[in-house]
Design an enzyme around this catalytic site. Structure first.
Site, PDB file in Angstrom:
ATOM      1  N   GLY A   1     -56.048 -62.071 -28.442  1.00 15.85           N
ATOM      2  CA  GLY A   1     -54.739 -62.383 -28.995  1.00 15.85           C
ATOM      3  C   GLY A   1     -53.689 -61.414 -28.498  1.00 15.85           C
ATOM      4  O   GLY A   1     -53.883 -60.191 -28.549  1.00 15.85           O
TER       5      GLY A   1
ATOM      6  N   GLY B   1     -49.556 -57.857 -32.701  1.00 10.24           N
ATOM      7  CA  GLY B   1     -50.603 -56.849 -32.804  1.00 10.24           C
ATOM      8  C   GLY B   1     -51.336 -56.643 -31.492  1.00 10.24           C
ATOM      9  O   GLY B   1     -51.620 -55.509 -31.092  1.00 10.24           O
TER      10      GLY B   1
ATOM     11  N   CYS C   1     -46.336 -65.865 -45.842  1.00  6.88           N
ATOM     12  CA  CYS C   1     -45.237 -65.412 -44.996  1.00  6.88           C
ATOM     13  C   CYS C   1     -43.960 -66.104 -45.465  1.00  6.88           C
ATOM     14  O   CYS C   1     -43.623 -67.192 -44.993  1.00  6.88           O
ATOM     15  CB  CYS C   1     -45.543 -65.746 -43.529  1.00  6.88           C
ATOM     16  SG  CYS C   1     -44.395 -65.028 -42.353  1.00  6.88           S
TER      17      CYS C   1
ATOM     18  N   CYS D   1     -39.063 -54.348 -43.918  1.00  8.19           N
ATOM     19  CA  CYS D   1     -38.621 -55.623 -43.356  1.00  8.19           C
ATOM     20  C   CYS D   1     -37.106 -55.680 -43.217  1.00  8.19           C
ATOM     21  O   CYS D   1     -36.375 -55.218 -44.102  1.00  8.19           O
ATOM     22  CB  CYS D   1     -39.058 -56.789 -44.254  1.00  8.19           C
ATOM     23  SG  CYS D   1     -40.807 -56.816 -44.636  1.00  8.19           S
TER      24      CYS D   1
END
Length: 426
Positions: free
Chosen positions: A8, A12, A159, A353
């Site tokens: 992936g 990340g 999310c 955030c």
């Protein structure tokens, strides 16, 4: 020489590959695997869906940038994982052996759990850049004949930020076009209250976000379970605090966007002892899987329990700073494992955030992410909108140059002026 495979190449995986290469050095092989040839900066997808960004502005070609760092790249999906044999199989049939595996796949989007949900059904998504591009084409057509809009997060979603962002961005875009008066908007969420965000709220997030929705004439339904999305209609069941149905709503909608629940990707979820029932990777405090300690994981694909029980299921979000902290911990623990040392590094599970509201913004800080907290902080202002735009450019530039420095630590914390708070937490 150790061979470390990273599955992936998202928020990340790309930093993990860079940081592994930088930390382990040329004596070890790093292989990065991703189904696509491009890295997607997913926080910008809501802007793509309203035409404020073109997809190519937030995509980075992976191969040329990682190969300059000596990282081997394979653009293939992983179809199976054999942890007993330390082997993965790719879509083209080739197999790859590893000494250490890092799983940073992100999630599978569980559109199939609700009738009519998803781009192949009757709702749009901003979870991936291709989805956002498709949502943008539909939005452009919608503007020619506007009508009601429904935006929200389905039951089981973890999310919530992009749903709030997209609602506010659409509102701002419609006002700029002088079309807002022709578009009734409804925000539908599985959260027990506005501003919960899967975190149990952060500071006065409830008051701040409710005020924004009222100011923008956006109605809302909380404790909502999406029953079905059809052409022109969204059917929703509203529940009380005990989970009992209060009312069923049939909401007209000419344009609908919902964040779905997440599951683990098939190849990983198929290994039952590796994952929880939803297919998320089980990890210990050092980011290792308890059954297979040479498998590490970070990001949205890891198993984290909900912050609290809610009448309609909500998950805990994995925010960018938290993901970065996981990646740094696992990189140092793999380094220790190769050297024959015990792991020592643990991630700092903090939520930091920047939420864009189109022409305004909200900044949230939760240290740690799961209550009770040492620091809970929420601030609003246009500076957040501009800070997020600047951060987008900063992050994409770092992905293109392969600099493994902690991006959130270097940028977001300084923007918010809370480096000292992080120091206290750690």
């Amino acid at each position: 020489m150790a061979h470390v495979v990273v599955m992936g190449a998202g928020l990340g995986g790309m930093p993990a590959a860079y940081e592994l290469s930088n930390t382990l050095g040329a004596g070890h092989q790093i292989t990065l695997i991703n189904a696509s040839e491009h890295f997607q900066f997913t926080p910008s997808n809501p802007w793509v869906a309203v035409g404020w960004r073109k997809p190519e502005q937030i995509l980075v070609p992976i191969r040329p940038v990682v190969e300059k760092k000596g990282i081997h790249f394979i653009a293939q999906a992983v179809t199976s994982l054999e942890p007993q044999a330390n082997r993965i199989t790719l879509a083209d049939g080739q197999t790859l052996d590893y000494d250490y595996l890092v799983i940073t796949t992100g999630p599978k989007l569980a559109f199939d759990e609700i009738p009519g949900l998803g781009p192949t059904g009757h709702t749009h998504s901003v979870c991936t850049t291709p989805h956002a591009e498709e949502a943008g084409r539909a939005y452009k057509a919608f503007l020619k004949d506007p009508g009601p809009i429904v935006i929200g997060a389905a039951q089981g979603a973890s999310c919530f930020g992009p749903a709030y962002e997209f609602a506010m961005i659409v509102d701002a875009d419609l006002r700029r076009r002088r079309l807002r008066d022709r578009v009734p908007m409804t925000f539908v969420t599985s959260e027990p209250y506005i501003g919960h965000m899967g975190l149990g709220g952060v500071g006065d997030s409830k008051g701040l976000l409710e005020s924004e929705l009222r100011q923008r004439h956006i109605k809302w339904i909380v404790n909502a379970k999406l029953l079905e999305a059809s052409v022109g209609t969204v059917r929703v069941a509203e529940h009380d605090a005990t989970g009992a149905v209060i009312k069923e709503h049939e909401i007209p909608s000419r344009y609908t966007m919902f964040i779905p629940a997440f599951r683990g990707v098939e190849a990983v979820a198929a290994v039952k002892e590796l994952c929880n029932p939803r297919g998320f990777v089980l990890i210990d405090e050092y980011q290792r899987n308890p059954t297979y300690p040479n498998i590490y994981s970070a990001g949205v694909c890891v198993a984290i329990p909900p912050v609290e029980a809610t009448p309609i299921p909500t998950g805990a979000p994995k925010t960018g700073y938290m993901i970065e902290s996981m990646v740094t911990a696992l990189v140092h623990n793999i380094e220790a494992a190769i050297a024959g040392r015990a792991p020592t590094h643990k991630a700092t599970w903090n939520a930091i955030c920047l939420a864009d509201l189109g022409d305004d913004g909200l900044a949230f800080v939760a240290l740690p992410q799961i209550p009770p907290r040492n620091v809970t902080w929420a601030k609003q202002g246009k500076w957040v909108h501009w800070a997020k735009i600047a951060f987008e450019k900063y992050f994409i530039r770092k992905m293109k140059t392969g600099n493994p420095e902690p991006i959130y630590e270097k940028y977001v914390l300084k923007v918010l002026g809370i480096v000292r708070l992080k120091g206290r937490q750690e």
